[in-house]
Design a protein around this motif. Structure first.
Motif, short mmCIF file in Angstrom:
data_model
loop_
_atom_site.label_atom_id
_atom_site.label_comp_id
_atom_site.label_asym_id
_atom_site.label_seq_id
_atom_site.Cartn_x
_atom_site.Cartn_y
_atom_site.Cartn_z
N UNK A 131 3.05 5.70 -2.58
CA UNK A 131 4.26 6.92 -2.95
C UNK A 131 4.05 6.49 -4.06
N UNK A 132 4.17 5.71 -5.04
CA UNK A 132 3.79 5.76 -6.76
C UNK A 132 3.39 6.67 -6.62
N UNK A 133 2.07 6.76 -6.45
CA UNK A 133 0.69 8.00 -6.67
C UNK A 133 1.40 9.69 -6.55
N UNK A 134 2.01 9.10 -5.48
CA UNK A 134 2.85 10.21 -4.32
C UNK A 134 3.83 11.04 -5.91
N UNK A 168 0.80 -1.32 -0.20
CA UNK A 168 0.14 -0.10 -0.04
C UNK A 168 0.90 1.07 -0.30
N UNK A 169 1.67 1.31 1.10
CA UNK A 169 2.51 2.37 0.71
C UNK A 169 3.42 2.72 -0.24
N UNK A 170 3.57 1.52 -0.71
CA UNK A 170 4.65 1.47 -2.13
C UNK A 170 3.49 2.31 -3.42
N UNK A 171 2.41 1.92 -3.17
CA UNK A 171 1.12 1.94 -4.11
C UNK A 171 0.95 3.83 -4.29
N UNK A 219 6.00 13.93 -10.44
CA UNK A 219 5.73 14.28 -11.18
C UNK A 219 4.96 14.83 -11.90
N UNK A 220 3.85 14.39 -11.83
CA UNK A 220 3.02 15.40 -12.50
C UNK A 220 2.96 17.19 -12.84
N UNK A 221 3.46 17.68 -11.10
CA UNK A 221 3.83 18.61 -10.12
C UNK A 221 4.96 19.48 -11.00
#
Ligand code: ADP
Ligand code: MG
Length: 797
Positions: free
Chosen positions: A547-550, A542-545, A555-557
């Motif tokens: 973090x991935x979304x983060x 979950x954390x990885x997920x 990245x988008x930001x």
């Protein structure tokens, strides 16, 4: 369309004709066999490790007038008569076996005249095993411990392999040792994390017919028709294969060799029964190696058809290369022989065309299909593989002419190139799996033993054996008092043993129970641990997920920010440019302003000058005018006075009194007054001279003749050097007019000067006529004003 659940060998990408593929020439080696007997004539000499020299035999030289010369032929390597089978193997076949183990195909064939040692080289004899048994031996020495169980790999009917998960029994095999154990070869870099299986097939090609030498169906001599030829097919990897050919899975060198000998035997029988010339047949022994990686546990074969690799090494013992006329062939056998010759002819033609295509860049069709032998090996030349040929030479004189042909073919073949096989990609699983699995198993059995292992079976046996035998319990005598006590005693002993056994059993049961409990608790704790780990893992996931979304968000930001920065940068650039241009404009404007300012200052200064000048001028003008007016007024006053005097005189005259003749106080008249008086007089009917015409022009030039002038030049007048000056002859020059001067003259002129601020001098000549008044005085009547202007050229206009 693959409906099978079993894995199949995947289709490899087709051969690429791209030029970046590495190519190697066909490796051609030469082996010279020893002469049959010492005293025979030798026509072949090895002159270096790569070159041989052929000498025409004496008889031939004599026949052809000695025109035959020595000819030399070079090869990759030449093996002399003392070469051992092992040396030959190490140089020629060993690299091919290495390749086979690393999923690459190889082809090795022997070529030469009958009796030159082809079969000896390939098969050998007991104690002098040839390349074939040595190759098999090396394969099993290398992959032996990593072999899959029998029938795990199963050939399908399309030259590929399937993987089976069920395994079968072993079969007994015979021992056949051709090679001494100290000559054993082994590959040093076998992938231990793979499972291997070896399959062999053995065919014979005779008269362009393919026979399966391992087929189980026994040859039936009663049947008139010979066995049918097998047909060739192309598999999905473009390799040619004999359709329906028997492939025997072998697990050891001995077993493999046994299979080979079985085929050999069949070949011999068939040749005898069909009355064949055995030297006219080609034999092809194919060693196929299937390999698949172990799964992640290192326990079982990975059940993935895409990971199965199959490679093969073909060992070909070609038919004798001699022409037909040398064999004593006749009838049908001659025809057969022709065909056999045909297949070797085709082989030569194929090599020639290949060489020509490769050397000249032509694209001639290679006639592989013209014979079974060439057709079978088509993909080695068209696709990829390593091809080696051993040219066998018998140096005896009889073979000389044929040997020359063999040499020419061999030399030509060396110029043919074959695409080098590429390395197959390895599976992604971690290496060392097999080793780790074995270590785990060892550790497990060690631990089980530590736990006490199974309970003492010896003790149990002993206990069972220690049960005392029952005595006879037949009561025949009522007084028998021994049998029963004896029985009782025995039974009691048995009871005790039983109790011991029960105890032992219970103990064992307890041990087992406790062990089971222990296991159970361990299992539970393991489960809990596992659960725990799993939950942790999922948390981590979950954390990885997250973090991935983060990361994605960031990245988008960052991308947006970058974009913004970009835009801002561009804007800044624009503004800066604007700033620069504005600054420039400002500068130019400032310069212009400065210029204008200085211009204005200059103008101001000038204007000030002009103003002062004008002021001065006007002041002077005013002064002048005041002066003139003053003079005029004085004159007027004087004239009035004169008038008054005259009036007085008249009055006194008319009243007859003399004293009126003289004025009481004769004032010196100004000319103005004079003139005014004159003017007044002209209006009166008095005899006063008449006033002159209003504007008599240029009077002076007329009057300048005989008249006498009073030239009144006030002392304030400047002396001028001008050309235009009034020149008055016969003039009495006075600075103040006097009665005396006036009485002597008829004309009066006053020089009145005015000085302007710019240095301009204006001289006015005020003229008048002098006449005598009745009272005896003199009066002037002004008649004319001439103006002379002298300008200073430097003064501003
Ligand atoms: P081919 O198969 O070319 O017809 P063979 O291998 O049958 O010839 O050889 C013919 C004979 O010569 C055999 O008896 C074999 O033992 C012998 N021979 C061939 N080459 C050698 C060699 N290099 N050393 C010893 N004997 C040889
Ligand atoms: Mg032979």
């Amino acid at each position: 369309t693959d409906t099978h659940s079993k894995g199949k060998t995947p289709r490899r990408p087709g051969p690429k004709k791209a030029s970046n593929i590495e190519r190697d020439p066909v490796g051609v080696y030469c082996r010279i066999r020893p002469l049959g007997s010492e005293d025979e004539e030798c026509c072949v000499e090895m002159i270096s490790s790569t070159t041989i020299q052929l000498h025409a035999p004496d008889g031939l030289k004599a026949n052809r007038n000695g025109e035959y010369k020595e000819t030399q032929y070079s090869f990759k390597k030449v093996f002399g008569i003392n070469t051992t089978q092992l040396e030959l193997f190490e140089d020629i076949a060993k690299p091919l076996v290495e390749d086979l183990i690393h999923c690459k195909n190889g082809l090795l064939f022997t070529y030469g005249v009958t009796g030159s040692g082809k079969t000896f080289t390939m098969t050998g004899s007991p104690g002098e095993g040839g390349l074939l048994p040595r190759s098999l031996d090396m394969i099993f020495n290398s992959i032996g411990p990593f072999q899959a169980k029998r029938f795990v790999f199963k050939p399908d009917d399309k030259n590929a392999m399937e993987i089976q998960s069920q395994v079968d029994l072993r079969s007994p095999f015979k021992f056949a040792d051709m090679i001494s154990s100290e000559e054993a070869c082994k590959s040093e870099n076998v992938d231990e994390d793979c499972c291997y299986s070896v399959f062999v097939s053995y065919i014979e090609i005779y008269n362009n017919y393919i026979y399966d030498l391992l087929e189980d169906a026994p040859y039936d001599p009663i049947r008139s028709k010979p066995p049918q030829s097998k047909i060739l097919r192309e598999d999905q990897n473009h390799n040619m294969y004999v359709a329906g050919c028997t492939e025997v899975e072998v697990k050891s060198t001995e077993e493999a060799f046994e299979v080979f000998w079985k085929g050999q035997k069949k070949r011999r029988i068939a040749n005898t029964q069909l009355n064949r010339e055995s030297s006219r047949s080609h034999s092809v022994f194919t060693i196929k190696l299937a390999q698949a990686p172990l799964d992640a546990d290192g326990d079982h074969i990975l059940q993935d058809k895409n990971q199965v690799n199959v490679s093969q090494l073909c060992l070909v013992d070609l038919a004798g290369s001699e022409r037909t006329n040398r064999t004593r062939a006749e009838g049908s056998r001659l025809r057969e022989a022709g065909n056999i010759n045909q297949s070797l002819m085709t082989l030569r033609t194929c090599m020639e065309v290949l060489r020509e295509n490769q050397m000249c860049g032509t694209n001639k069709m290679v006639p592989y299909r013209d014979s079974k032998v060439t057709h079978l090996f088509k993909n080695y030349f068209d696709g990829e593989g390593k091809v080696r040929m051993i040219v066998c030479v018998n140096p005896k004189a009889d073979d000389y002419e044929e040997t020359v042909l063999v040499m020419r073919f061999a030399e030509m073949t060396q110029e043919v190139e074959v695409a080098r096989p590429v390395d197959r990609p390895i599976c992604g699983l971690a290496p060392g799996r097999r080793h780790r699995n074995q270590a785990f198993r060892d550790e497990l059995s060690r631990r089980l033993e530590e736990r006490g292992g199974p309970n003492d079976p010896v003790l149990m046996t002993q206990l069972i054996e220690s049960l005392p035998a029952l005595p006879t319990c037949e009561l025949v005598d009522p007084n028998d008092d021994q049998t029963l006590p004896r029985l009782i005693e025995v039974l009691e002993r048995r009871h005790r043993v039983r109790q011991m056994m029960t105890e032992q059993f219970n103990k064992t049961a307890n041990t087992v129970k406790s062990m089971l409990q222990q296991f159970d608790s361990q299992l539970c704790s393991r489960d809990a641990f596992l659960h725990d780990q799993q939950s942790k893992l999922s948390e981590k996931d979950k954390v990885i997920l997250n973090q991935k979304t983060e990361i994605e968000r960031l990245e988008k930001k960052s991308k947006t920010l970058e974009y913004k920065i970009d835009i801002l940068q561009k804007t800044t650039d624009m503004y800066e440019q604007d700033k620069r241009s504005l600054q420039q404009e400002l500068e130019t404007r400032e310069q212009r302003l400065q210029k204008e300012l200085s211009e204005r200052k200059r103008l101001e200064q000038r204007m000030q000058g002009v103003v002062t000048d004008t002021k001065l001028k006007w002041e002077k003008e005013c002064e002048r005018r005041v002066n003139a007016k003053q003079l005029e007024m004085q004159n007027k006053l004087w004239v009035k006075d004169e008038k008054l005097k005259q009036l007085k005189a008249i009055v006194t005259e008319s009243s007859g009194s003399g004293p009126a003749e003289r004025p009481e106080k004769p004032e010196r008249p100004s000319r103005e007054r004079d003139r005014n008086i004159a003017q007044k007089r002209s209006a009166s009917p008095s005899p006063l001279p008449k006033a002159l015409p209003a504007h008599p022009k240029h009077r002076r030039s007329h009057s300048a003749g005989g008249e006498k002038w009073v030239d009144h030049k006030p002392p304030s007048n400047l002396e001028l050097d001008t050309v235009m000056q009034p020149i008055i002859p016969n003039a009495i020059k006075v600075s103040t007019p006097s009665e005396k001067a006036l009485s002597k003259c008829h004309k009066y002129v006053l020089r009145h000067q005015e000085l302007a601020s710019d240095g301009e001098i204006e001289t006015k000549l005020i003229k008048g006529n002098v006449f005598k008044t009745r009272s005896g005085g003199q009066a002037v009547q002004f008649t004319d004003i001439e103006t002379l202007k002298q300008e200073c050229p430097t003064a501003p206009r």
